[in-house]
Write a protein that holds these residues in place. Structure first.
Motif, PDB file in Angstrom:
ATOM      1  N   ALA A   1       3.137  -1.250   4.841  1.00  0.00           N
ATOM      2  CA  ALA A   1       2.478  -0.044   5.321  1.00  0.00           C
ATOM      3  C   ALA A   1       1.059  -0.369   5.750  1.00  0.00           C
ATOM      4  CB  ALA A   1       2.474   1.020   4.245  1.00  0.00           C
ATOM      5  N   GLY A   2       0.918  -1.042   6.851  1.00  0.00           N
ATOM      6  CA  GLY A   2      -0.393  -1.389   7.365  1.00  0.00           C
ATOM      7  C   GLY A   2      -0.904  -2.661   6.749  1.00  0.00           C
TER       8      GLY A   2
ATOM      9  N   THR B   1      -3.711  -3.085   5.217  1.00  0.00           N
ATOM     10  CA  THR B   1      -4.241  -2.743   3.902  1.00  0.00           C
ATOM     11  C   THR B   1      -3.210  -1.871   3.208  1.00  0.00           C
ATOM     12  OG1 THR B   1      -6.507  -2.782   4.738  1.00  0.00           O
ATOM     13  CG2 THR B   1      -6.128  -1.670   2.641  1.00  0.00           C
ATOM     14  N   GLY B   2      -2.711  -2.336   2.068  1.00  0.00           N
ATOM     15  CA  GLY B   2      -1.726  -1.558   1.342  1.00  0.00           C
ATOM     16  C   GLY B   2      -2.387  -0.469   0.529  1.00  0.00           C
ATOM     17  N   GLU B   3      -1.596   0.137  -0.346  1.00  0.00           N
ATOM     18  CA  GLU B   3      -2.124   1.180  -1.216  1.00  0.00           C
ATOM     19  C   GLU B   3      -3.212   0.578  -2.098  1.00  0.00           C
ATOM     20  OE1 GLU B   3       0.788   3.150  -3.576  1.00  0.00           O
ATOM     21  OE2 GLU B   3      -0.705   4.067  -4.912  1.00  0.00           O
ATOM     22  N   LEU B   4      -4.377   1.169  -2.042  1.00  0.00           N
ATOM     23  CA  LEU B   4      -5.507   0.682  -2.825  1.00  0.00           C
ATOM     24  C   LEU B   4      -5.605   1.430  -4.148  1.00  0.00           C
ATOM     25  CD1 LEU B   4      -8.270   0.481  -0.061  1.00  0.00           C
ATOM     26  CD2 LEU B   4      -6.955  -1.401  -1.026  1.00  0.00           C
TER      27      LEU B   4
END
Lengths: 118, 111
Positions: A101-102, A104-107
């Motif tokens: 998912a992009g 940068t993943g879930e931060l």
């Protein structure tokens, strides 16, 4: 599972002094990011570690800022010497991988370290 | 260049709907949404990818208009727990795929 922890939560120092902020990411998260938010403004990117390597440090404002991530675990951000404009909340975030998912993943963010330079 | 969020702040009654917008001048790869409650860590809400893929949770939805480089976050039948500051972060080639954040939208829900 412990989340991202940051220390100290608040630091008040005088101009010219040194401060070191620490971030412990979630265990197993290779990606570690530092961000800064000045009062009421946007969150600004500082740098990105992948394990112990600096992937991108284009957001570091100047050479008074030094970030390290020894052994790919916790990270420190040192400001030396501190200036008035360094005041703000410093956030650390970690993610497991860049993910699908992009880039940068879930931060997962820490609660931040508020730095006040007098 | 940072994305522009609007409105800067909004006050709602519980049960009302809200829309928060995020607009960029760059060709975007993705848009990310986070919510921060006062004194707490920002929490992930949603990722929207170019091409329409969407991820998220809770009763919050979002859209991503790739042509206009805009995203909107929809909060339907708002609950008190929705209060906080909402941030959008955008990824693009120009940003080297690092998130560039908006200044935030403060949402206050009153009973």
């Amino acid at each position: 599972e412990a989340g991202v922890t940051q220390f100290p939560s608040h630091s008040v120092i005088e101009k010219g002094q040194t401060v070191t902020l620490r971030c412990d990411p979630i265990s197993g998260h290779d990606n570690l990011y530092w961000y800064r938010r000045v009062m009421g403004k946007e969150i600004k990117f500082l740098l990105h570690f992948v394990k112990e390597s600096k992937q991108d440090e284009s957001g570091m404002p100047n050479n008074r800022f030094l970030a390290e991530r020894t052994g790919g675990t916790y990270s420190t951000l040192k400001v030396q010497p501190a200036e008035l404009e360094d005041s703000g909340v410093y956030f650390c975030a970690s993610s497991q991988d860049s993910g699908l998912a992009g880039r940068t993943g879930e931060l997962f963010f820490g609660e931040g370290s508020r730095l006040t330079v007098l | 260049q940072q994305p522009v969020q609007s409105p800067q702040a909004v006050i709602l009654r519980e049960g009302e709907d809200a829309v928060i917008n995020c607009s960029s001048s760059k060709a975007l790869y993705s848009v990310h949404w986070y919510r921060q409650k006062h004194g707490e860590a920002p929490v992930f809400l949603m990722i929207l990818l170019k091409g329409g893929e969407q991820k998220g949770h809770e009763k919050i939805s979002a859209s991503f208009n790739e042509k206009k480089q805009q995203s909107s976050l929809y909060l339907t039948a708002s609950q008190l727990s929705y209060s906080g500051t909402y941030f959008c972060g955008t990824e693009s080639v120009d940003s080297n795929y690092q998130l560039i954040w908006g200044a935030g939208t403060k949402l206050i829900i009153k009973p």
